[in-house]
Design an enzyme around this catalytic site. Structure first.
Site, PDB file in Angstrom:
ATOM      1  N   ILE A 113       0.694  -1.537   0.163  1.00 18.87           N
ATOM      2  CA  ILE A 113      -0.504   0.178  -0.512  1.00 18.87           C
ATOM      3  C   ILE A 113       0.820   1.542  -0.176  1.00 18.87           C
ATOM      4  CG2 ILE A 113      -0.099  -0.185   2.061  1.00 18.87           C
ATOM      5  CD1 ILE A 113      -2.908   0.730   1.923  1.00 18.87           C
ATOM      6  N   CYS A 114       0.433   2.808  -0.786  1.00 19.39           N
ATOM      7  CA  CYS A 114       0.821   3.401  -0.417  1.00 19.39           C
ATOM      8  C   CYS A 114       1.941   4.228  -1.354  1.00 19.39           C
ATOM      9  CB  CYS A 114       1.220   4.093   0.928  1.00 19.39           C
ATOM     10  SG  CYS A 114       1.473   6.249   0.863  1.00 19.39           S
ATOM     11  N   HIS A 115       2.921   3.515  -0.455  1.00 19.09           N
ATOM     12  CA  HIS A 115       4.434   3.895  -1.160  1.00 19.09           C
ATOM     13  C   HIS A 115       5.096   2.614  -1.500  1.00 19.09           C
ATOM     14  CE1 HIS A 115       4.389   8.464  -0.508  1.00 19.09           C
ATOM     15  NE2 HIS A 115       5.219   8.491  -1.663  1.00 19.09           N
TER      16      HIS A 115
END
Length: 184
Positions: A113-115
Site C-alpha cells: 500500500i501507498c509507497h
C-alpha cells in the site's frame, strides 16, 4: 467459532522508523481479528516507530523478529505497509527484496500500500502488472512497466501470484478485505 484465516501466517515487513501508522496498525488488527498469525519483521528487534502522514510521531508497534531470522516458506503472504521513509528503506534492503521475491515465487499473495509498491519495483514484480499506489509514485510504476490505475485496490494474478496494491490509508478497509479474501 473458526475464523476465516485461522492457521494462516502473514509476514509484515517494516523498517524500524517511518512506517505510516494506519498502514501497519490496521492490517495487523484486521488480519489478527480474522484469525491469522501476523509476524512483524524489521531490521532490528524492539519497535517500529510509526509516523502519521510522514511527519507527526505515531505509536510504536512491537517487532516480533528481524528480516534475517525469517524464512519465506513459513508464510502464506507478505504485507508491505507504506510510509515514504519506510518504503524507501525497505526497497534498498537485499534481505527484504529476497523475501518478497521468494514469497511471490512460491505463488503466494504479496500486498503493498501507498509507497510500498517501490519495494515491488525493486524486487522486479511490477513489469506487466496492473497496480496502484500513492499517486506521487505513479511515474515510477509506469516507468517500471506497470499499468497504473487510480483505484482503491487493484488485484492482479497474472504472473503466478496475486499482487494486491492500494493507494492510501483512506483505502485500508478495501485493502484489508482484499487480503482476507485472498487467503480465505
Amino acid at each position: 467459532m473458526t475464523s476465516s484465516l485461522e492457521g494462516r501466517t502473514i509476514l509484515l515487513l517494516s523498517s524500524n522508523f517511518g512506517t505510516e501508522r494506519d498502514e501497519i496498525r490496521r492490517p495487523i488488527d484486521a488480519l489478527r481479528e480474522a484469525g491469522a498469525t501476523v509476524t512483524v519483521a524489521a531490521t532490528e528487534g524492539g519497535t517500529v516507530r510509526t509516523l502519521v502522514v510522514d511527519h507527526d510521531p505515531g505509536p510504536e508497534v512491537p517487532v516480533d523478529t528481524t528480516y534475517d531470522a525469517v524464512q519465506a516458506g513459513d508464510y502464506d503472504a507478505v504485507v508491505l505497509p507504506g510510509g515514504t521513509l519506510n518504503a524507501d528503506a525497505l526497497r534498498t534492503d537485499a534481505t527484504v527484496l529476497s523475501l518478497v521475491r521468494d514469497i511471490a515465487g512460491a505463488g503466494k499473495p504479496v500486498a503493498a500500500i501507498c509507497h510500498a509498491p517501490w519495494i515491488l519495483l525493486e524486487a522486479g514484480l511490477v513489469d506487466g502488472r496492473d497496480l496502484t499506489s500513492v499517486p506521487t509514485i505513479r511515474t515510477d510504476m509506469v516507468n517500471g512497466g506497470g499499468r497504473w490505475t487510480d483505484q482503491e485496490v487493484v488485484r492482479d494474478d497474472s504472473h503466478g501470484h496475486l499482487l494486491i496494491t492500494s493507494r492510501t490509508p483512506d483505502d485500508l478497509d478495501a485493502f484489508n478485505a482484499a487480503i482476507i479474501d485472498a487467503l480465505s
